[in-house]
Scaffold this active site. Structure first.
Site, PDB file in Angstrom:
ATOM      1  N   ARG A  73       0.294   9.187   4.852  1.00 17.36           N
ATOM      2  CA  ARG A  73       1.251   8.078   4.930  1.00 17.36           C
ATOM      3  C   ARG A  73       0.712   6.888   5.717  1.00 17.36           C
ATOM      4  O   ARG A  73       0.064   7.021   6.747  1.00 17.36           O
ATOM      5  CB  ARG A  73       2.536   8.548   5.616  1.00 17.36           C
ATOM      6  CG  ARG A  73       3.441   7.372   5.983  1.00 17.36           C
ATOM      7  CD  ARG A  73       4.805   7.792   6.405  1.00 17.36           C
ATOM      8  NE  ARG A  73       4.798   8.678   7.547  1.00 17.36           N
ATOM      9  CZ  ARG A  73       5.888   9.288   7.988  1.00 17.36           C
ATOM     10  NH1 ARG A  73       7.040   9.130   7.369  1.00 17.36           N
ATOM     11  NH2 ARG A  73       5.811  10.075   9.027  1.00 17.36           N
ATOM     12  N   ARG A 124      20.524  14.995  13.823  1.00 19.82           N
ATOM     13  CA  ARG A 124      19.442  15.971  13.709  1.00 19.82           C
ATOM     14  C   ARG A 124      19.742  17.252  14.455  1.00 19.82           C
ATOM     15  O   ARG A 124      18.908  18.164  14.443  1.00 19.82           O
ATOM     16  CB  ARG A 124      18.197  15.370  14.346  1.00 19.82           C
ATOM     17  CG  ARG A 124      17.146  14.919  13.385  1.00 19.82           C
ATOM     18  CD  ARG A 124      16.139  14.203  14.236  1.00 19.82           C
ATOM     19  NE  ARG A 124      14.815  14.315  13.745  1.00 19.82           N
ATOM     20  CZ  ARG A 124      14.239  13.365  13.006  1.00 19.82           C
ATOM     21  NH1 ARG A 124      14.907  12.303  12.633  1.00 19.82           N
ATOM     22  NH2 ARG A 124      13.000  13.497  12.651  1.00 19.82           N
ATOM     23  N   LYS A 160      13.002  10.335   3.251  1.00 20.57           N
ATOM     24  CA  LYS A 160      14.236   9.676   3.706  1.00 20.57           C
ATOM     25  C   LYS A 160      14.043   8.154   3.760  1.00 20.57           C
ATOM     26  O   LYS A 160      14.839   7.397   3.216  1.00 20.57           O
ATOM     27  CB  LYS A 160      14.644  10.200   5.101  1.00 20.57           C
ATOM     28  CG  LYS A 160      14.883  11.711   5.132  1.00 20.57           C
ATOM     29  CD  LYS A 160      15.316  12.201   6.511  1.00 20.57           C
ATOM     30  CE  LYS A 160      14.248  12.070   7.598  1.00 20.57           C
ATOM     31  NZ  LYS A 160      13.057  12.935   7.414  1.00 20.57           N
ATOM     32  N   ARG A 211       1.159   6.597  11.701  1.00 24.42           N
ATOM     33  CA  ARG A 211       1.972   6.934  12.866  1.00 24.42           C
ATOM     34  C   ARG A 211       1.266   7.918  13.793  1.00 24.42           C
ATOM     35  O   ARG A 211       0.572   8.807  13.339  1.00 24.42           O
ATOM     36  CB  ARG A 211       3.313   7.519  12.383  1.00 24.42           C
ATOM     37  CG  ARG A 211       4.386   6.467  12.302  1.00 24.42           C
ATOM     38  CD  ARG A 211       5.604   6.914  11.578  1.00 24.42           C
ATOM     39  NE  ARG A 211       6.135   8.198  12.040  1.00 24.42           N
ATOM     40  CZ  ARG A 211       7.263   8.730  11.554  1.00 24.42           C
ATOM     41  NH1 ARG A 211       7.949   8.082  10.630  1.00 24.42           N
ATOM     42  NH2 ARG A 211       7.684   9.889  11.991  1.00 24.42           N
TER      43      ARG A 211
HETATM   44  P1  AP5 Z   1       8.831   9.055   4.093  1.00 26.34           P
HETATM   45  O1  AP5 Z   1       9.805   8.344   3.244  1.00 26.34           O
HETATM   46  O2  AP5 Z   1       8.147   8.313   5.169  1.00 26.34           O
HETATM   47  O3  AP5 Z   1       9.508  10.396   4.669  1.00 26.34           O
HETATM   48  P2  AP5 Z   1      10.606  10.598   5.805  1.00 26.34           P
HETATM   49  O4  AP5 Z   1      11.546  11.642   5.296  1.00 26.34           O
HETATM   50  O5  AP5 Z   1      11.195   9.294   6.205  1.00 26.34           O
HETATM   51  O6  AP5 Z   1       9.701  11.248   6.920  1.00 26.34           O
HETATM   52  P3  AP5 Z   1       9.570  10.916   8.480  1.00 26.34           P
HETATM   53  O7  AP5 Z   1       8.247  11.451   8.918  1.00 26.34           O
HETATM   54  O8  AP5 Z   1       9.875   9.486   8.755  1.00 26.34           O
HETATM   55  O9  AP5 Z   1      10.692  11.806   9.035  1.00 26.34           O
HETATM   56  P4  AP5 Z   1      10.824  12.292  10.459  1.00 26.34           P
HETATM   57  O10 AP5 Z   1      12.198  12.822  10.351  1.00 26.34           O
HETATM   58  O11 AP5 Z   1       9.801  13.261  10.914  1.00 26.34           O
HETATM   59  O12 AP5 Z   1      10.545  11.003  11.364  1.00 26.34           O
HETATM   60  P5  AP5 Z   1      11.503  10.018  12.139  1.00 26.34           P
HETATM   61  O13 AP5 Z   1      10.886   8.689  12.146  1.00 26.34           O
HETATM   62  O14 AP5 Z   1      12.890  10.158  11.654  1.00 26.34           O
HETATM   63  O15 AP5 Z   1       7.731   9.707   3.144  1.00 26.34           O
HETATM   64  C1  AP5 Z   1       6.583  10.344   3.690  1.00 26.34           C
HETATM   65  C2  AP5 Z   1       5.327  10.016   2.853  1.00 26.34           C
HETATM   66  O16 AP5 Z   1       5.440  10.631   1.576  1.00 26.34           O
HETATM   67  C3  AP5 Z   1       5.113   8.513   2.585  1.00 26.34           C
HETATM   68  O17 AP5 Z   1       3.738   8.231   2.637  1.00 26.34           O
HETATM   69  C4  AP5 Z   1       5.647   8.305   1.170  1.00 26.34           C
HETATM   70  O18 AP5 Z   1       4.975   7.256   0.510  1.00 26.34           O
HETATM   71  C5  AP5 Z   1       5.342   9.654   0.538  1.00 26.34           C
HETATM   72  N1  AP5 Z   1       6.328  10.035  -0.482  1.00 26.34           N
HETATM   73  C6  AP5 Z   1       7.672   9.827  -0.456  1.00 26.34           C
HETATM   74  N2  AP5 Z   1       8.255  10.342  -1.559  1.00 26.34           N
HETATM   75  C7  AP5 Z   1       7.251  10.924  -2.281  1.00 26.34           C
HETATM   76  C8  AP5 Z   1       7.213  11.626  -3.519  1.00 26.34           C
HETATM   77  N3  AP5 Z   1       8.308  11.855  -4.245  1.00 26.34           N
HETATM   78  N4  AP5 Z   1       6.013  12.083  -3.960  1.00 26.34           N
HETATM   79  C9  AP5 Z   1       4.883  11.859  -3.236  1.00 26.34           C
HETATM   80  N5  AP5 Z   1       4.848  11.181  -2.070  1.00 26.34           N
HETATM   81  C10 AP5 Z   1       6.025  10.732  -1.582  1.00 26.34           C
HETATM   82  O19 AP5 Z   1      11.453  10.619  13.618  1.00 26.34           O
HETATM   83  C11 AP5 Z   1      10.278  10.566  14.391  1.00 26.34           C
HETATM   84  C12 AP5 Z   1      10.519  11.179  15.755  1.00 26.34           C
HETATM   85  O20 AP5 Z   1      11.537  10.406  16.454  1.00 26.34           O
HETATM   86  C13 AP5 Z   1      11.079  12.609  15.767  1.00 26.34           C
HETATM   87  O21 AP5 Z   1      10.049  13.549  15.670  1.00 26.34           O
HETATM   88  C14 AP5 Z   1      11.807  12.637  17.119  1.00 26.34           C
HETATM   89  O22 AP5 Z   1      10.912  12.806  18.171  1.00 26.34           O
HETATM   90  C15 AP5 Z   1      12.405  11.239  17.210  1.00 26.34           C
HETATM   91  N6  AP5 Z   1      13.751  11.155  16.623  1.00 26.34           N
HETATM   92  C16 AP5 Z   1      14.137  10.400  15.545  1.00 26.34           C
HETATM   93  N7  AP5 Z   1      15.439  10.579  15.280  1.00 26.34           N
HETATM   94  C17 AP5 Z   1      15.901  11.455  16.208  1.00 26.34           C
HETATM   95  C18 AP5 Z   1      17.170  12.062  16.452  1.00 26.34           C
HETATM   96  N8  AP5 Z   1      18.231  11.783  15.675  1.00 26.34           N
HETATM   97  N9  AP5 Z   1      17.281  12.914  17.484  1.00 26.34           N
HETATM   98  C19 AP5 Z   1      16.240  13.185  18.280  1.00 26.34           C
HETATM   99  N10 AP5 Z   1      14.997  12.679  18.101  1.00 26.34           N
HETATM  100  C20 AP5 Z   1      14.837  11.821  17.069  1.00 26.34           C
HETATM  101 MG    MG Z   2      11.186   8.123   8.002  1.00 32.39          MG
END
Ligand code: AP5
Ligand code: MG
Ligand code: ZN
Length: 216
Positions: free
Chosen positions: A129, A90, A15, A162
């Protein structure tokens, strides 16, 4: 052109990575609730202290907290031309709150892009990552390494791993995705907004697929 977009997908789906391409092309801001929450944790605010416990456990932060964050953020002037929501909504409750917020503004979503990647690929993406402390740019030790180890290509900032990218926390985040977030696929399909994208292959290939469907 005004464009309001949601990027939906499991942890590690790409994402954040794909949002960067859309930002570059459409000049609209990326709004990541994860980034907003991590900023609050870093700044040591009351909200950040509350959120950290949930985040470290791989659980969702309570709906009212993130809905409040998003509601404030969407009122900022840079959102007038549209935005990319990354990691919000989410839960069904968050999606419903967003519908109400948008109705209040006389707006509607254009696309909900669901980036689909099998669970088996996600663990490796997340454990490898690295993120830039300064500009949040994303790297992977194998799949998209920086030119110089530990240093951001774009801004020279320091790269870090992270806190929630540990295997046990990742498992819990995946579990939470399947239980609490994946129902949003049906939610948006019923509303005619869902655009499913194959999230496997190279980062550029996936960017091309997303770009193609944003033109429809
Ligand atoms: P990356 O682009 O970082 O993936 P992402 O989908 O953004 O993954 P996240 O871990 O950020 O998602 P998340 O939903 O768990 O975390 P968030 O910060 O939203 O890619 C990942 C890796 O893969 C990178 O190293 C990249 O280089 C590599 N990559 C990408 N594409 C690739 C490809 N095609 N091939 C190979 N490698 C590739 O949330 C964190 C925490 O915050 C949650 O757990 C929760 O506690 C809280 N939170 C956030 N939003 C909410 C909400 N709306 N409600 C409640 N709690 C929330
Ligand atoms: Mg992300
Ligand atoms: Zn950087």
């Amino acid at each position: 052109m005004m464009m309001k977009l949601i990027l939906l997908g499991p942890p590690g789906a790409g994402k954040g990575t794909q949002a960067e391409f859309v930002v570059g092309k459409h000049k609209i801001p990326q709004i990541s609730t994860g980034d907003l929450l991590r900023a609050a944790v870093k700044n040591g605010t009351e909200l950040g202290k509350q959120a950290k416990t949930f985040m470290d456990a791989g659980k969702l932060v309570p709906d009212q907290v993130v809905i409040g964050l998003i509601s404030e953020r969407l009122d900022q002037p840079d959102c007038q031309r549209g935005y990319i929501l990354d990691g919000f909504p989410r839960t069904v409750a968050q999606a419903e709150a967003l519908e109400t917020l948008l109705q209040g503004k006389g707006q509607a979503l254009d696309h909900v892009v669901s980036i689909e990647v099998p669970d088996a690929d996600l663990m490796g993406r997340l454990t490898g990552r690295f993120t830039c402390r300064k500009c949040n740019a994303m790297y992977h030790k194998l799949f998209s390494p920086p030119k110089q180890e530990g240093v951001c290509d774009k801004c020279g900032g320091e790269l870090y791993q992270r806190d929630d990218d540990k295997e046990t926390t990742i498992r819990s985040r995946l579990d939470v995705y399947h239980k609490q977030t994946s129902p949003l696929i049906a939610f948006y399909r019923e509303r005619g907004r869902l655009r499913q994208v194959d999230g496997t292959g190279s980062i550029e290939q996936i960017a091309g697929r997303i770009d193609a469907l944003l033109k429809i």
